[in-house]
Design an enzyme around this catalytic site. Structure first.
Site, PDB file in Angstrom:
ATOM      1  N   HIS A   1       1.712   4.468  -2.928  1.00 38.41           N
ATOM      2  CA  HIS A   1       1.748   5.927  -2.799  1.00 38.41           C
ATOM      3  C   HIS A   1       2.990   6.497  -3.486  1.00 38.41           C
ATOM      4  CE1 HIS A   1      -1.785   6.408  -0.443  1.00 38.41           C
ATOM      5  NE2 HIS A   1      -1.321   5.835   0.652  1.00 38.41           N
TER       6      HIS A   1
ATOM      7  N   HIS B   1       0.824  -1.204   0.000  1.00 37.84           N
ATOM      8  CA  HIS B   1       0.000   0.000   0.000  1.00 37.84           C
ATOM      9  C   HIS B   1       0.863   1.260   0.000  1.00 37.84           C
ATOM     10  CE1 HIS B   1      -3.519   2.499   1.116  1.00 37.84           C
ATOM     11  NE2 HIS B   1      -2.627   3.172   1.817  1.00 37.84           N
ATOM     12  N   GLU B   2       1.876   1.292   0.856  1.00 39.77           N
ATOM     13  CA  GLU B   2       2.734   2.476   0.925  1.00 39.77           C
ATOM     14  C   GLU B   2       3.579   2.634  -0.330  1.00 39.77           C
ATOM     15  OE1 GLU B   2       2.081   4.602   3.067  1.00 39.77           O
ATOM     16  OE2 GLU B   2       0.847   3.323   4.342  1.00 39.77           O
TER      17      GLU B   2
END
Length: 228
Positions: free
Chosen positions: A101, A97-98
């Site tokens: 980003h 998920h990170e």
């Protein structure tokens, strides 16, 4: 009106506590499940970043629980110890998920940049927000009532802009982990649960900001009527 104000404040607060508890419970549950790739969150993140040509993005292990985030200014992926050092399914999901980003940042995602721009503007006024609220709603200064409403409206806008950024990152993380083979079919479903629980915190965050904004609108109207 007082009952409505209490509902607008208490319902998001209670929901927030419930969702935060759910998020922690789901993470802890799948942090005990080892991933079949036997990689830590930090190792998975490094592999995914390098595969996208983002060797310049550093990875840092930071203290705390679910404190993971990507810092676009520093070009750094900061992972909490349970994510960065553990070889669990939950660690894979959060790391992916990170990383997503970082992909959004590198690709110039409009939604990512819009949220970042709103956040930077808010940070400039945040130190004055308490003063605005006190001067506006305690002392009844109209200018500061308006400034308070504008600031909280911006918080609502930031929370609204956050939803597509976070949901998009979660969706991309799932695709990345599946396509690279870091997660198998069973782990894919487990990671979905981890990321969905995390996404709920942003939905409740929006409701919380919106509820507070509506409360201020009620109070602003009450102040206006009292003044007249």
């Amino acid at each position: 009106m007082s009952a409505a104000i209490w509902l607008l404040l208490l319902v998001p607060f209670v929901l927030g506590l419930a969702v935060q508890g759910l998020d922690r419970w789901v993470f802890r549950r799948y942090s005990t499940v080892a991933n079949h790739s036997a990689v830590t969150g930090a190792e998975a993140a490094r592999n995914l970043l390098d595969a996208h040509g983002l060797q310049s993005v550093g990875i840092e292990i930071i203290p705390g629980f679910l404190t993971d985030h990507y810092d676009g200014r520093a070009k750094a992926l900061r992972l909490s110890e349970p994510v960065g050092r553990e070889r669990s399914v939950a660690a894979l999901g959060i790391a992916g998920h990170e990383v997503s980003h970082a992909y959004q940042d590198a690709e110039g995602s409009r939604t990512y940049r819009a949220r970042r721009s709103i956040g930077e503007q808010l940070s400039q006024f945040a130190p004055w927000s308490t003063f605005f609220l006190i001067a506006g709603f305690w002392f009844g200064v109209p200018l500061f009532i308006v400034l308070s409403l504008l600031f909280v409206a911006a918080l609502v806008l930031f929370a609204l802009a956050t939803l597509p950024v976070e949901i998009g990152a979660s969706h991309r993380a799932l695709m990345l982990l599946r396509d690279t083979g870091l997660a198998d079919a069973t782990e894919f479903r487990e990671i979905q649960r981890v990321l969905r629980a995390a996404a709920l915190t942003y939905v409740v965050g929006l409701l919380d900001r919106l509820g507070f904004f509506l409360v201020l609108l009620f109070l602003a109207e009450a102040t206006r009527r009292f003044a007249t």
